[in-house]
Motif scaffolding. Structure first.
Motif, PDB file in Angstrom:
ATOM      1  N   CYS A   8       0.850  -1.242   0.000  1.00 45.26           N
ATOM      2  CA  CYS A   8       0.000   0.000   0.000  1.00 45.26           C
ATOM      3  C   CYS A   8       0.851   1.244   0.000  1.00 45.26           C
ATOM      4  O   CYS A   8       0.564   2.239  -0.688  1.00 45.26           O
ATOM      5  N   LEU A   9       1.960   1.185   0.769  1.00 45.42           N
ATOM      6  CA  LEU A   9       2.842   2.355   0.830  1.00 45.42           C
ATOM      7  C   LEU A   9       3.469   2.655  -0.527  1.00 45.42           C
ATOM      8  O   LEU A   9       3.588   3.804  -0.974  1.00 45.42           O
ATOM      9  N   MET A  10       3.881   1.600  -1.206  1.00 45.67           N
ATOM     10  CA  MET A  10       4.491   1.755  -2.524  1.00 45.67           C
ATOM     11  C   MET A  10       3.491   2.369  -3.501  1.00 45.67           C
ATOM     12  O   MET A  10       3.837   3.252  -4.312  1.00 45.67           O
ATOM     13  N   MET A  11       2.264   1.890  -3.466  1.00 50.69           N
ATOM     14  CA  MET A  11       1.231   2.416  -4.366  1.00 50.69           C
ATOM     15  C   MET A  11       0.980   3.897  -4.079  1.00 50.69           C
ATOM     16  O   MET A  11       0.850   4.724  -5.003  1.00 50.69           O
ATOM     17  N   PHE A  12       0.965   4.257  -2.809  1.00 45.95           N
ATOM     18  CA  PHE A  12       0.743   5.665  -2.431  1.00 45.95           C
ATOM     19  C   PHE A  12       1.856   6.555  -2.954  1.00 45.95           C
ATOM     20  O   PHE A  12       1.631   7.650  -3.473  1.00 45.95           O
ATOM     21  N   LEU A  13       3.081   6.076  -2.838  1.00 46.58           N
ATOM     22  CA  LEU A  13       4.236   6.843  -3.315  1.00 46.58           C
ATOM     23  C   LEU A  13       4.182   7.038  -4.819  1.00 46.58           C
ATOM     24  O   LEU A  13       4.498   8.112  -5.351  1.00 46.58           O
ATOM     25  N   VAL A  14       3.789   5.960  -5.525  1.00 43.05           N
ATOM     26  CA  VAL A  14       3.689   6.055  -6.996  1.00 43.05           C
ATOM     27  C   VAL A  14       2.646   7.100  -7.385  1.00 43.05           C
ATOM     28  O   VAL A  14       2.861   7.940  -8.261  1.00 43.05           O
ATOM     29  N   VAL A  15       1.493   6.997  -6.709  1.00 44.74           N
ATOM     30  CA  VAL A  15       0.418   7.956  -7.028  1.00 44.74           C
ATOM     31  C   VAL A  15       0.854   9.385  -6.722  1.00 44.74           C
ATOM     32  O   VAL A  15       0.623  10.326  -7.497  1.00 44.74           O
ATOM     33  N   MET A  18       3.277  10.666  -9.396  1.00 51.38           N
ATOM     34  CA  MET A  18       2.559  10.958 -10.647  1.00 51.38           C
ATOM     35  C   MET A  18       1.780  12.278 -10.522  1.00 51.38           C
ATOM     36  O   MET A  18       1.768  13.107 -11.450  1.00 51.38           O
ATOM     37  N   PHE A  19       1.182  12.464  -9.340  1.00 53.97           N
ATOM     38  CA  PHE A  19       0.409  13.696  -9.118  1.00 53.97           C
ATOM     39  C   PHE A  19       1.308  14.932  -9.133  1.00 53.97           C
ATOM     40  O   PHE A  19       0.999  15.989  -9.706  1.00 53.97           O
ATOM     41  N   SER A  20       2.468  14.774  -8.501  1.00 55.62           N
ATOM     42  CA  SER A  20       3.430  15.888  -8.447  1.00 55.62           C
ATOM     43  C   SER A  20       3.914  16.242  -9.845  1.00 55.62           C
ATOM     44  O   SER A  20       4.077  17.419 -10.210  1.00 55.62           O
TER      45      SER A  20
END
Length: 261
Positions: A8-15, A18-20
């Protein structure tokens, strides 16, 4: 459990990354658009300044042209006024010179006649002198007055005095008409220069003095060389040197006696 948390942490970081990245791209586009807008705005301002500068230059040029036109017109008007003054001055000088020349010519002619006549026989000399005297302007004196010949003690006044050139077939009436504002009827003068006769004077309008003196009227009378004329102004013909008087004064029954003439 730990494995799920890591995932979950990895997915949050990816998102988040991408948002940044998307936000940064959008910021760059906005900045480019602002720069483009500023460039257009600056260009528009530059064009406006150029237009204003051009308009100001045209207005200045129009004002200068108008000022030059007004100055030119003012100079033309001044020149025209100056030309008129010079023309009037020249005309005045010419008239003065002409008058002076005529006077000198007349004086020289009379002097020449007198000088030349000294060498002539006496009878011819008299004719020459007489002819020269006849050529001189003949005049008589016209006087208009009040109480100059009156006998009731009123104040004497001389209203008009003129030397008038004698012309053939001109009566005293004609001379008076040409040199005053007068009214007459049937040869009887009843007004000169607004002074109207009164005859008979109504009893209600007579003063106590007029009643006591027996004044009958106030009229115009004609005198030639100090004597009242027995005829009217239409039958009086002044001669050279005569003094013709039209006098306005009160009168009584003495005017009917022959001694008044």
């Amino acid at each position: 459990m730990k494995k799920v948390f890591k995932t979950c942490l990895m997915m949050f970081l990816v998102v988040f990354v991408m948002f940044s990245a998307a936000c940064m791209k959008e910021s760059k586009n906005i900045s480019k658009n602002d720069l483009k807008t500023n460039s257009i705005s600056n260009s528009s301002k530059g064009n406006q300044k150029s237009v204003y500068k051009k308009e100001n230059s045209e207005v200045k040029e129009i004002n200068e042209n108008e000022n030059n036109s007004l100055n030119s017109k003012s100079e033309e008007e001044k020149k025209e006024v100056q030309d008129k003054k010079e023309a009037n001055s020249k005309d005045k000088t010419d008239k003065e010179n002409k008058t002076s020349n005529n006077a000198i010519s007349k004086k020289d002619t009379n002097s020449s006649i007198s000088k030349n006549s000294n060498n002539l026989p006496k009878d011819i000399k008299n004719k020459v002198v007489k002819k020269a005297e006849n050529e001189k302007e003949k005049t008589f004196t016209l006087i208009i007055g009040k109480n100059l010949k009156g006998y009731t003690g009123k104040k004497k006044e001389t209203l008009v005095t003129k030397n008038i050139k004698i012309q053939s077939k001109k009566s005293a009436m004609t001379c008076l008409r040409e040199n005053s504002k007068m009214q007459e009827k049937g040869g009887f003068i009843f007004e000169i220069n607004g002074i109207h006769n009164i005859y008979p004077i109504p009893a209600s309008k007579k003063t106590e003095e007029q009643k006591s003196m027996g004044v009958m009227g106030i009229d115009w009378f004609i005198y030639l060389n100090g004597k009242k004329t027995p005829v009217g102004a239409n039958d009086v013909y002044p001669k050279e040197g005569d003094v013709l008087l039209f006098d306005f004064h009160e009168w009584d029954k003495r005017e009917f006696s022959s001694s008044s003439y």
